[in-house]
Design a protein around this motif. Structure first.
Motif, PDB file in Angstrom:
ATOM      1  N   GLN A 145      -1.333   3.417  -4.569  1.00 20.73           N
ATOM      2  CA  GLN A 145      -0.956   2.870  -3.274  1.00 20.73           C
ATOM      3  C   GLN A 145       0.496   2.375  -3.274  1.00 20.73           C
ATOM      4  O   GLN A 145       1.039   1.987  -4.295  1.00 20.73           O
ATOM      5  CB  GLN A 145      -1.896   1.729  -2.864  1.00 20.73           C
ATOM      6  CG  GLN A 145      -1.820   0.494  -3.729  1.00 20.73           C
ATOM      7  CD  GLN A 145      -2.736   0.556  -4.938  1.00 20.73           C
ATOM      8  OE1 GLN A 145      -3.456   1.531  -5.122  1.00 20.73           O
ATOM      9  NE2 GLN A 145      -2.715  -0.477  -5.761  1.00 20.73           N
ATOM     10  N   ASN A 146       1.098   2.393  -2.090  1.00 23.30           N
ATOM     11  CA  ASN A 146       2.467   1.911  -1.911  1.00 23.30           C
ATOM     12  C   ASN A 146       2.487   1.084  -0.626  1.00 23.30           C
ATOM     13  O   ASN A 146       2.629   1.614   0.473  1.00 23.30           O
ATOM     14  CB  ASN A 146       3.446   3.080  -1.832  1.00 23.30           C
ATOM     15  CG  ASN A 146       4.884   2.620  -1.724  1.00 23.30           C
ATOM     16  OD1 ASN A 146       5.189   1.440  -1.899  1.00 23.30           O
ATOM     17  ND2 ASN A 146       5.785   3.543  -1.433  1.00 23.30           N
ATOM     18  N   CYS A 186       4.281   6.066   5.028  1.00 21.59           N
ATOM     19  CA  CYS A 186       4.778   6.907   3.939  1.00 21.59           C
ATOM     20  C   CYS A 186       5.994   7.685   4.424  1.00 21.59           C
ATOM     21  O   CYS A 186       6.284   7.743   5.621  1.00 21.59           O
ATOM     22  CB  CYS A 186       3.694   7.876   3.482  1.00 21.59           C
ATOM     23  SG  CYS A 186       2.968   8.786   4.862  1.00 21.59           S
ATOM     24  N   CYS A 199       0.778  13.173   4.753  1.00 21.16           N
ATOM     25  CA  CYS A 199       0.790  11.921   3.990  1.00 21.16           C
ATOM     26  C   CYS A 199      -0.605  11.319   3.852  1.00 21.16           C
ATOM     27  O   CYS A 199      -0.744  10.135   3.523  1.00 21.16           O
ATOM     28  CB  CYS A 199       1.699  10.900   4.671  1.00 21.16           C
ATOM     29  SG  CYS A 199       3.449  11.301   4.624  1.00 21.16           S
ATOM     30  N   GLN A 252      -1.775   9.423   0.465  1.00 18.36           N
ATOM     31  CA  GLN A 252      -1.096   8.144   0.284  1.00 18.36           C
ATOM     32  C   GLN A 252      -1.623   7.105   1.264  1.00 18.36           C
ATOM     33  O   GLN A 252      -1.878   5.950   0.905  1.00 18.36           O
ATOM     34  CB  GLN A 252       0.408   8.331   0.493  1.00 18.36           C
ATOM     35  CG  GLN A 252       1.230   7.046   0.385  1.00 18.36           C
ATOM     36  CD  GLN A 252       1.374   6.582  -1.059  1.00 18.36           C
ATOM     37  OE1 GLN A 252       2.110   7.165  -1.823  1.00 18.36           O
ATOM     38  NE2 GLN A 252       0.633   5.537  -1.415  1.00 18.36           N
ATOM     39  N   GLU A 266      -5.138   5.734   0.339  1.00 15.25           N
ATOM     40  CA  GLU A 266      -5.046   4.799  -0.787  1.00 15.25           C
ATOM     41  C   GLU A 266      -4.510   3.448  -0.322  1.00 15.25           C
ATOM     42  O   GLU A 266      -5.011   2.387  -0.735  1.00 15.25           O
ATOM     43  CB  GLU A 266      -4.154   5.377  -1.885  1.00 15.25           C
ATOM     44  CG  GLU A 266      -4.760   6.550  -2.629  1.00 15.25           C
ATOM     45  CD  GLU A 266      -3.868   7.057  -3.744  1.00 15.25           C
ATOM     46  OE1 GLU A 266      -2.803   6.453  -3.984  1.00 15.25           O
ATOM     47  OE2 GLU A 266      -4.236   8.066  -4.379  1.00 15.25           O
ATOM     48  N   ASN A 267      -3.491   3.473   0.531  1.00 11.61           N
ATOM     49  CA  ASN A 267      -2.922   2.230   1.051  1.00 11.61           C
ATOM     50  C   ASN A 267      -3.950   1.441   1.863  1.00 11.61           C
ATOM     51  O   ASN A 267      -4.098   0.227   1.703  1.00 11.61           O
ATOM     52  CB  ASN A 267      -1.707   2.531   1.934  1.00 11.61           C
ATOM     53  CG  ASN A 267      -0.515   3.055   1.159  1.00 11.61           C
ATOM     54  OD1 ASN A 267      -0.480   2.997  -0.059  1.00 11.61           O
ATOM     55  ND2 ASN A 267       0.463   3.568   1.876  1.00 11.61           N
TER      56      ASN A 267
END
Length: 400
Positions: free
Chosen positions: A2-3, A16, A56, A59, A62-63
């Motif tokens: 995650q970001n 993202c 995206c 990503q 996960e975030n």
């Protein structure tokens, strides 16, 4: 992995960036990439504001899983149904079946168009002035039709003064670590791509943007969170000022942009001579574009910036050269108004395109042609240098 980025203590950026994508919406080159922004509010009731492009998806999932930390998703606010923001609605609604989808009535119909998804019991339809309280956050919904789709709304979070602005105040370009305008050189590194984004994506809807700006002027905005580009805190006044000019079709500068098409160099030579004479007469910041090399989106953005435009083009099959024709039609399609023009034509055996260029320009509201007398036959002749100088003087005087 995650970001996630913290915006406030309880609001998180979970979007993202894509740098592999070369073309946006199948037409606009994005050599600096693009960001797809989504926001999550961690409160008594959890709130998701928009999803992202399918490129995206991994990503994003996960975030979202990380910020939820096992909690259910209570609300998903949908501001705009274009798939670069709404592609994952169906998957989110399936994974979190109890989620309430907060949207306009037009959005409900669009969801049916894009997905085989029944939201008859989960839709929370909102209109102008409606609000939603998630605990510590109070969201007010502002309708923004045709900025730049008919279902669009923006969301104002009153307690923090945050405007979640949908596609308004967005920009091309990936987010390169720095999430805020205060962390970059906004005017040098951001504004050009923000202008190109506005003029090409939203440009023809100036009247509707003016309506949204009028509504925005009545609320205390401390931060703008768009669906593309950085979060804006420091440059809100500047950005609103630019949006006002762009949507009123007022030039930002008294400046000259030259767009030309040239097959064998004759027209290009004339343009270079004209630009040199303009510079010698004190004109600064002249921009020159070869329409065969530069994508029309860049030329259109510069045209919104400049007050005076020189169109220099070869005749091709008794008409306007193809790349120039594309640029001029882009001006018309995106509603560029209130500019002053000089037309220069070239042709080896049938220089006839001035008439067509003039007709196209005159069909655009507020356009003024200050000269269209120069006709090059293959190459500029010595005796025509005085004609070029006369046109340079006309432009200089008009700038004054």
């Amino acid at each position: 992995m995650q970001n996630i980025r913290k915006v406030t203590d309880n609001i998180f950026y979970i979007g993202c960036s894509s740098r592999k994508q070369q073309i946006f919406e199948a037409i606009y080159p994005i050599d600096k990439g693009i960001s797809y922004n989504s926001y999550f509010i961690d409160d008594e009731k959890t709130v998701l504001i928009d999803t992202v492009d399918k490129s995206c998806a991994e990503q994003f999932y996960e975030n979202l899983d990380k910020v939820l930390s096992g909690r259910k998703l209570d609300y998903m606010i949908i501001q705009h149904m274009e798939p670069d923001h709404a592609a994952l609605i169906n998957n989110i609604a399936t994974k979190y079946p109890e989620v309430k989808i907060v949207c306009t009535s037009k959005t409900v119909n669009m969801i049916k168009q894009f997905f085989d998804l029944d939201i008859s019991t989960s839709a929370m339809i909102v209109k102008e002035g409606d609000s939603l309280n998630s605990g510590k956050h109070e969201f007010h919904f502002v309708m923004a039709p045709m900025v730049h789709w008919p279902e669009v709304m923006v969301t104002y979070e009153k307690n923090n003064g945050i405007l979640f602005s949908a596609d308004a105040f967005g920009s091309f370009g990936a987010i390169n670590g720095n999430l805020y305008d205060s962390q970059i050189n906004f005017e040098r590194d951001y504004l050009d791509e923000a202008r190109r984004y506005y003029t090409n994506i939203v440009g023809q809807y100036g009247m509707q943007v003016q309506a949204l700006l009028k509504k925005a002027s009545t609320i205390d905005i401390k931060m703008i969170c768009p669906l593309h580009g950085v979060i804006v805190k420091e440059n809100i006044g500047l950005f609103v000022e630019k949006y006002n000019k762009w949507s009123l079709y007022e030039p930002e500068n008294k400046s000259i942009m030259i767009a030309y098409s040239s097959v064998y160099g004759g027209t290009e030579n004339a343009v270079n001579i004209l630009a040199g004479q303009l510079a010698d007469k004190g004109v600064n910041d002249i921009k020159i574009f070869d329409t065969s090399i530069t994508h029309p989106s860049h030329i259109l953005a510069e045209a919104f910036k400049a007050s005076h435009i020189v169109i220099a083009t070869t005749t091709y099959n008794a008409g306007i050269f193809e790349t120039m024709d594309r640029v001029l039609n882009s001006f018309k399609k995106h509603n560029l108004q209130n500019r002053k023009y000089v037309i220069i034509q070239n042709g080896s055996w049938a220089p006839t395109c001035t008439k067509q260029v003039r007709e196209l320009i005159e069909s655009i509201k507020g356009s003024e042609i200050i000269d269209d007398s120069i006709c090059i036959t293959s190459s500029l002749k010595e005796e025509q240098i005085t004609e070029i100088e006369r046109v340079a003087d006309l432009l200089v005087n008009s700038l004054k």
